[in-house]
Design an enzyme around this catalytic site. Structure first.
Site, short mmCIF file in Angstrom:
data_model
loop_
_atom_site.label_atom_id
_atom_site.label_comp_id
_atom_site.label_asym_id
_atom_site.label_seq_id
_atom_site.Cartn_x
_atom_site.Cartn_y
_atom_site.Cartn_z
N LYS A 111 -5.03 -10.42 -7.43
CA LYS A 111 -3.87 -11.25 -7.06
C LYS A 111 -4.03 -12.72 -7.43
CE LYS A 111 -2.17 -8.67 -3.02
NZ LYS A 111 -1.90 -8.84 -1.59
N LYS A 191 3.74 4.30 -5.08
CA LYS A 191 3.89 4.37 -3.64
C LYS A 191 5.06 3.50 -3.19
CE LYS A 191 1.39 1.87 -0.90
NZ LYS A 191 2.32 1.43 0.14
N LYS A 194 6.63 -1.96 1.27
CA LYS A 194 7.60 -2.86 1.87
C LYS A 194 7.75 -4.17 1.11
CE LYS A 194 4.42 -3.83 5.56
NZ LYS A 194 3.33 -4.56 4.90
P1 ATP Z 1 2.89 -3.93 0.96
O1 ATP Z 1 3.85 -3.64 -0.14
O2 ATP Z 1 3.07 -5.31 1.55
O3 ATP Z 1 1.46 -3.60 0.63
P2 ATP Z 1 3.09 -1.48 2.40
O4 ATP Z 1 4.41 -0.84 2.68
O5 ATP Z 1 2.21 -0.89 1.35
O6 ATP Z 1 3.36 -3.00 2.15
P3 ATP Z 1 0.88 -2.05 4.14
O7 ATP Z 1 1.05 -3.28 4.97
O8 ATP Z 1 0.05 -2.13 2.90
O9 ATP Z 1 2.34 -1.52 3.79
O10 ATP Z 1 0.36 -0.88 5.04
C1 ATP Z 1 0.82 -0.68 6.36
C2 ATP Z 1 0.58 0.76 6.76
O11 ATP Z 1 1.57 1.60 6.18
C3 ATP Z 1 -0.77 1.34 6.32
O12 ATP Z 1 -1.23 2.18 7.36
C4 ATP Z 1 -0.41 2.15 5.10
O13 ATP Z 1 -1.31 3.22 4.89
C5 ATP Z 1 0.97 2.67 5.47
N1 ATP Z 1 1.79 2.91 4.27
C6 ATP Z 1 2.27 1.97 3.44
N2 ATP Z 1 3.02 2.51 2.48
C7 ATP Z 1 3.00 3.86 2.70
C8 ATP Z 1 3.60 4.99 2.03
N3 ATP Z 1 4.36 4.83 0.95
N4 ATP Z 1 3.38 6.21 2.53
C9 ATP Z 1 2.61 6.38 3.63
N5 ATP Z 1 2.03 5.38 4.31
C10 ATP Z 1 2.22 4.11 3.85
MG MG Z 2 0.24 -1.81 0.81
#
Ligand code: ATP
Ligand code: MG
Length: 322
Positions: A111, A191, A194
């Protein structure tokens, strides 16, 4: 008592992936052992890259309210910045970590851009170590992307204990219980996340039914339209993802022979899954005083648990009266 700690960074609107992969297992753990579960909104972690203060405040409130709406309210739910011990211990751990080991963090290397990169992106693993060590958990369930940071947390805890005294429990790294991994509807190789800039293939927890319908209708499926087209297979990632989502939301693939029928079933199952959550969210959002008091009680409990750990760490490092 076994403690579990999980923090969500308010880096965007929570998605269906966050619900199925994180909030749902968190709610199950909180129902089984409410006193041991600490669930936070990691607002400090959302500031390591350029951020907008108003958006951060709004996303922090939205994330915390969604966590309560998703049934985490049996647990201790808190906002990280309201528990100053996190930032305070992070500094002590920055004085324990070396620039060499922080510089080896893959996420930093990926990053970091140029000299305008925020210093906090470099030191962030020390804050994450503080988040964990303050609660003395025996185990930290961690996904692949955070593994290296938890290894560092262990190294820092071991080094701190050796140099200054046995303050921290050295947590064991465990694989999280396999939760659903939801992929983007428009690109099943990626994946659902958010903080994805493009929301077209991402179902948000607060998406109204017609938006869910539109996003699912545009989901990538397959060109194969034979009689057994609706099946999970490695060469059918889009269809497999839709079937996973359908199953995770309590739907059944029985009798589905066309992609159109599959998409309608997925839409219905997702909408039914989100409806009670959105209803509860609306009730909570209409009563911000209640949400604030739940979060304040959560932060107070965290201060009670984390305060003595911070005080011990400060004392053995030579801070304050002996
Ligand atoms: P970012 O894009 O900011 O990384 P994110 O949606 O990947 O956001 P994280 O903050 O990285 O979310 O992770 C929060 C929780 O959500 C973790 O427990 C992660 O394993 C779970 N998680 C995130 N995305 C997924 C997905 N697509 N499917 C299942 N679990 C997810
Ligand atoms: Mg993530």
């Amino acid at each position: 008592m076994q403690r579990t700690l999980s923090l969500l960074t308010p880096s965007g609107h929570l998605t269906l992936g966050n619900l199925l992969g994180a909030l749902r297992p968190m709610a199950a753990a909180a129902t089984a052992a409410p006193a041991g579960c600490f669930y936070g909104v990691a607002d400090l972690h959302a500031m390591t890259t350029p951020h907008d203060p108003g958006r951060l405040r709004a996303l922090t409130a939205e994330t915390a309210t969604l966590m309560l709406a998703a049934g985490l309210d049996d647990a201790t739910v808190f906002v990280q910045s309201r528990v100053p011990a996190h930032a305070q211990l992070a500094y002590l751990l920055e004085c324990t970590a070396t620039t060499g080991e922080l510089g080896r963090m893959i996420q930093f290397k990926q990053k970091a851009g140029d000299e305008s990169t925020r210093a906090a992106l470099f030191t962030y693993p020390a804050l994450m170590a503080a988040d964990i060590l303050l609660y003395r958990p025996d185990q930290v369930p961690v996904g692949a992307d955070q593994r290296q940071h938890v290894e560092l947390t262990r190294d820092l805890a071991l080094r701190f204990n050796r140099l200054y005294g046995p303050v921290f429990t050295v947590p064991e790294l465990v694989l999280p219980t396999a939760g659903a991994r939801v992929m983007r509807l428009d690109d099943p190789a990626r994946k659902m996340g958010k903080s994805d800039a493009d929301e077209a293939g991402v179902v948000l927890l607060l998406d109204p039914p017609d938006v869910v319908r539109r996003k699912v209708a545009r989901a990538v499926t397959d060109s194969d339209t034979g009689p057994d087209a609706v099946r999970a297979a490695p060469d059918k990632p889009g269809v497999s993802n839709l079937l996973d989502v359908l199953a995770a939301c309590g739907g059944s693939p029985e009798g589905l022979t066309t992609y159109g029928a599959l998409k309608r079933a997925v839409t219905d199952a997702v909408v039914a899954e989100l409806e009670p959550l959105q209803k509860r969210y609306a009730e909570l959002a209409a009563d911000p005083g209640h949400v604030a008091s739940v979060l304040e009680a959560g932060a107070a409990r965290c201060r009670e648990v984390a305060g003595p750990v911070l005080a011990e760490a400060q004392s053995v490092m030579g801070l304050g009266p002996s």
